[in-house]
Design a protein around this motif. Structure first.
Motif, mmCIF file in Angstrom:
data_model
loop_
_atom_site.group_PDB
_atom_site.id
_atom_site.type_symbol
_atom_site.label_atom_id
_atom_site.label_comp_id
_atom_site.label_asym_id
_atom_site.label_seq_id
_atom_site.Cartn_x
_atom_site.Cartn_y
_atom_site.Cartn_z
ATOM 1 N N MET B 1 2.044 23.072 5.023
ATOM 2 C CA MET B 1 3.167 22.258 4.528
ATOM 3 C C MET B 1 3.738 22.906 3.247
ATOM 4 S SD MET B 1 3.416 18.107 4.249
ATOM 5 C CE MET B 1 1.834 17.849 3.520
ATOM 6 N N GLU B 2 5.037 22.920 3.163
ATOM 7 C CA GLU B 2 5.705 23.425 1.957
ATOM 8 C C GLU B 2 5.248 22.632 0.731
ATOM 9 O OE1 GLU B 2 8.368 25.579 1.094
ATOM 10 O OE2 GLU B 2 7.715 26.620 2.913
ATOM 11 N N THR B 4 7.047 21.789 -1.714
ATOM 12 C CA THR B 4 8.054 20.769 -2.040
ATOM 13 C C THR B 4 7.795 19.500 -1.230
ATOM 14 O OG1 THR B 4 9.466 21.872 -0.444
ATOM 15 C CG2 THR B 4 9.913 22.313 -2.756
ATOM 16 N N THR B 5 7.375 19.685 0.028
ATOM 17 C CA THR B 5 7.065 18.523 0.862
ATOM 18 C C THR B 5 5.823 17.802 0.339
ATOM 19 O OG1 THR B 5 7.883 19.838 2.690
ATOM 20 C CG2 THR B 5 6.810 17.772 3.253
ATOM 21 N N PHE B 8 6.925 15.769 -2.474
ATOM 22 C CA PHE B 8 7.681 14.603 -2.018
ATOM 23 C C PHE B 8 6.698 13.520 -1.575
ATOM 24 C CE2 PHE B 8 9.799 12.059 1.176
ATOM 25 C CZ PHE B 8 10.985 11.740 0.535
ATOM 26 N N PHE B 269 13.745 11.528 3.436
ATOM 27 C CA PHE B 269 13.387 12.921 3.651
ATOM 28 C C PHE B 269 14.317 13.606 4.642
ATOM 29 C CE2 PHE B 269 10.910 16.388 5.440
ATOM 30 C CZ PHE B 269 10.393 16.973 4.295
ATOM 31 N N PRO B 270 14.763 14.837 4.437
ATOM 32 C CA PRO B 270 14.413 15.724 3.319
ATOM 33 C C PRO B 270 15.310 15.559 2.094
ATOM 34 C CG PRO B 270 15.749 16.920 4.868
ATOM 35 C CD PRO B 270 15.628 15.515 5.403
ATOM 36 N N VAL B 285 14.770 17.982 -1.170
ATOM 37 C CA VAL B 285 13.486 18.439 -1.717
ATOM 38 C C VAL B 285 13.563 19.905 -2.128
ATOM 39 C CG1 VAL B 285 11.954 16.789 -0.592
ATOM 40 C CG2 VAL B 285 12.633 18.851 0.617
#
Lengths: 479, 352
Positions: B1-2, B4-5, B8, B269-270, B285
């Motif tokens: 997973m990124e 940034t995610t 979030f 999201f996103p 994000v």
């Protein structure tokens, strides 16, 4: 216009918030200390002192906490462009403070306040120590963020986004400004806590309400006075180191502190100057030869750069860059000059009172403590270190102007572009009025509890109960 | 997973924690005029949340700080855009917190009544404005290419947002009622249970309408599933309350609030701040985030310390797990004679 209002708001809310912060940091150590000593000596006087100071602590903690939320929100509300510019670096210590320190403080303070008779004694004492550690951690991360504004390190400017980005977090946390600012602020906070202990106990010695309690208050006053002096020495020593770092990284601030216009070797330290403060007419000046050079460089012959030289240097260096240009790089001199002197003067005077108190108590003759002028000294010493702290912050923050992040980002470029003057004015007026009312309430409550003194202990004194046997017993503490 | 995610999600977790926890102490504050018919009963209410409300509030401070660190543009746009609502929240939080802290500091009816009103007003105003704010965020607000909010405070006071505010207040009220039923005993416990049965359906209906309206606009499969689960949990809470299963009933509203808040973040999201002016100008994000370096460090701090926080906050709830009744309430804090009379200033005793 928005810049001025936003700055006023930041000044009002920060100085107000910081009246409670050092008292909270300092006082929690004394509450924890007396509680620990009680555990070892079983002398009820120590428990009574701990509970007594604990009440003064919670009154101040409450206001410190809620005014702290205002500080966090304010960066986004009034200074959104600043938040965008440094969020990558500045936000991290703020978030870590909340996660590491705020949760500790608030959760364990709840456990300490309501935990009488509910949790094992040693764990109970540990709770208040954890609160104290939490306040220190809080101070550390906030000061790390502030030190970045005084002396930015561990970053690079990203040319694509035009904002500062983190390259080295350890450098941010061990900034050389931080290394001197944290001890200086911590010692200054202990001075504040000690001053409250000393003031409250001296007042009761003066009033002699319950003669049996006199030994307890004498103990308290003596501990407070000694702690005030030790912390005062710590403040002086760390302040000396800080002066040298400041002269190195922010020479303009040192020049402004002295209103020193021309670069000098063996520069004198001015104790008091009556003049126009624009370097033209000096009417009366009391100075200590060579002291400024020593404070700034560690050598009596060191060179201290003057405002005129520095202004010319900065004009040449920064005027080119569009982002950071400013018409003047000199802070408001009367403010820096006088706040610097008030910080030092008030701090030293409180140490003098502590010495006097110690002398009085040593002779076991309370006559001077019952004289009519004594309450004035008590009143002075109780608030002096807090005022010294406030002046210290006014000096260090206004001395950095026109920069928000020194050498990198000016104050006027940091305000929220989308927020109207009316909105900023509304919040400035709201906070000023609200804080004024709360100040009156807080002072009255503190005085009321300080005057009431330590409560007599219940009998038997606060024994921890077996968790199952006494379900219908009243709580030992309840709101 | 990124990363940034991840952030979030972590910020969603912090806000969810905030509303699940502080939600019930808002509810308890609102119940002061309803359940707090006598001074003893008001003190019972106050002491159910006494040791924990302060820790609950730190979830908000952490959510704010984490947003600043992980998504500076989100933080900047949101806090400057919602300027006046946030000002009101700050004032309400201040007077409410001081109400808890200062109410018991003087044995004086006028003094206590004034702080009671501060507690009540603060407990209603704060969730109401958060409801308005989050409804606006999910539906989108006017944001220009420079990421600045271009509307006025009137833009934010649209009917849907105001309804969102009311819905959150209703849900917090129910959450608080079930908490009181769980944490007290005697008359106050049965009163709370009865009242929850009566007004609970209003909260269920309000929450359902809000989530459906928002979902029709920006829902996804995941958000609809969460919404449905939230509705099930809320209805279950009411049914369990009717069967005197207070612990499970409170768990129900706790889960319902958690799922509802989570579904709002899933709808977002996103994006983090959708622009109603032009979708290309929305904050996402990606374009609102800090550098990977900062996010990486923050991830370590968060992953290491959030569980510890949960552990010791859980310990607090465990320590103060006993039900409180009017019998447990000791005499007022300062019933002993205060400082000798000669030391009293004339202003004291008159209230402040």
């Amino acid at each position: 216009m928005n810049v001025d209002l936003a700055r006023w708001q930041f000044a009002v809310t920060t100085v107000y918030h910081f009246l409670f912060v050092p008292v909270t940091i300092g006082l929690s150590a004394f509450v924890a200390g007396f509680h620990t000593v009680y555990l070892r000596t079983r002398n009820p006087a120590h428990l009574r002192l701990s509970k007594f100071l604990g009440k003064l602590f919670t009154i101040n903690f409450g206001l410190g906490l809620v005014t702290g939320i205002v500080q966090e929100f304010q960066f986004g509300m009034n200074w959104s462009d600043y938040s965008r510019f440094v969020g990558d670096i500045f936000g991290a210590p703020l978030a870590i403070e909340a996660l590491l320190a705020f949760f500790l403080e608030s959760t364990f303070l709840g456990l300490w306040i309501f935990g009488w008779g509910r949790i094992p004694e040693k764990l109970h004492v540990a709770c208040i120590w954890i609160v104290h550690i939490g306040t220190l951690l809080s101070a550390y991360f906030i000061l790390a963020a502030n030190s970045f504004m005084q002396h930015p390190v561990g970053y690079r400017i990203n040319p694509e986004t035009g904002r500062a980005e983190l390259t080295d977090f350890v450098a941010v946390l061990t900034n050389k400004v931080q290394m001197v600012t944290f001890p200086h602020t911590a010692f200054a906070s202990y001075m504040c806590g000690a001053a409250v202990v000393l003031g409250a106990c001296m007042w009761h010695i003066h009033k002699k309400h319950v003669a049996d309690d006199l030994p307890m208050y004498r103990t308290g006053a003596r501990v407070g006075a000694i702690a005030l002096l030790v912390a005062g020495a710590g403040v002086a020593i760390s302040g000396d180191f800080q002066g040298k770092v400041m002269t190195e990284v922010q020479p303009m601030k040192m020049a402004a502190a002295e209103a020193l216009y021309e670069t000098q070797d063996s520069a004198p330290f001015s104790i008091l100057t009556v003049s126009s403060l624009n370097g033209e007419q000096e009417k009366v000046a009391i100075t200590v030869p060579k002291l400024l050079s020593f404070l700034g460089t560690g050598s009596f012959d060191g060179t201290i750069h003057g405002i005129n030289d520095l202004e010319a240097q900065y004009q040449a260096k920064y005027q080119q860059a569009e982002l950071t240009s400013s018409p003047s790089y000199t802070p408001t001199l009367p403010l820096t000059y006088w706040s610097f002197r008030m910080m030092i003067g008030i701090g030293m005077s409180s140490c003098a009172v502590a010495l006097l108190a110690l002398w009085t108590l040593r002779r076991r003759n309370d006559a001077p403590a019952r004289s009519r002028w004594w309450p004035w000294l008590v009143g002075f010493v109780a608030v002096a270190p807090v005022l010294g702290n406030a002046f210290g912050w006014i000096f260090t923050e206004t001395g950095r102007q026109p920069w928000l992040v020194f050498g990198l980002f000016t104050t006027k470029s940091g305000v929220s572009p989308g927020v109207s003057t009316a909105e900023v004015a509304t919040s400035l007026i709201t906070f000023t009025l609200l804080y004024a009312v709360l100040a009156v309430i807080e002072v009255r409550l503190t005085l009321r509890y300080a005057k009431a003194g330590a409560e007599p202990l219940k009998d038997p004194p606060d024994t921890p109960s077996d968790s199952s046997s006494d379900d219908s017993q009243p709580l030992q503490f309840a709101y | 997973m990124e990363l940034t995610t991840v952030w979030f999600v972590l910020i969603a977790v912090l806000w969810t924690g905030y509303f699940c926890l502080e939600g019930f102490d808002f509810g308890v504050g609102m119940l002061f005029p309803v359940l707090g018919t006598t001074e003893k009963r008001r003190r019972v209410l106050l002491n159910t949340i006494g040791p924990v409300w302060d820790g609950n509030e730190v979830w908000l401070i952490t959510a704010g700080g984490a947003t600043f660190a992980a998504f500076p543009h989100w933080y900047a746009t949101m806090f400057s855009g919602f300027y006046l609502p946030l000002l009101l929240i700050l004032v309400a939080l201040i007077v409410r917190a001081l109400g808890f802290e200062y109410r018991h500091k003087r044995n004086d009816d006028t003094w206590r009544q004034r702080w009671d009103w501060m507690i009540i007003a603060g407990s209603v105003v704060v969730p109401f404005i958060w409801g308005v704010t989050f409804t606006n965020i999910v539906r989108g607000i006017p944001i220009n290419a420079d990421r600045e909010f271009t509307g006025s405070v009137l833009t934010l006071l649209n009917p849907a947002a105001l309804f969102g505010g009311l819905a959150l207040v209703a849900v917090c009220l129910l959450h608080g009622l079930l908490f009181v039923a769980l944490k007290t005993d005697g008359e106050i416990r049965s009163d709370a249970r009865t009242l929850a049965g009566r007004i609970g359906w209003v909260a269920v209906a309000a929450a359902a309408v809000l989530l459906v309206v928002l979902g029709l606009d920006s829902g996804s499969v995941a958000s609809w599933i969460m919404t449905a689960l939230a509705a099930v949990a809320l209805v279950a809470a009411l049914l369990l309350n009717a069967r005197d299963r207070e612990g499970l009933a409170f768990t129900g509203t706790f889960l319902a609030i958690g799922l509802a808040v989570a579904s709002l973040f899933v709808m977002l999201f996103p994006d983090v701040m959708p622009s109603s002016t032009n979708a290309a100008w929305s904050l996402t994000v990606d374009n609102a985030a800090s550098s990977h370096k900062t996010l990486g460090i923050m991830t370590w701090v968060g992953v290491l310390f959030l569980p510890i926080v949960l552990l010791y906050q859980g310990f607090t709830y465990w320590t103060f797990r006993k039900r409180i009744t009017t019998e447990h309430i000791p005499p007022a804090h300062d019933e002993r004679d205060w400082a000798p009379r000669r030391d009293r200033s004339p202003s004291e005793g008159a209230g402040v």
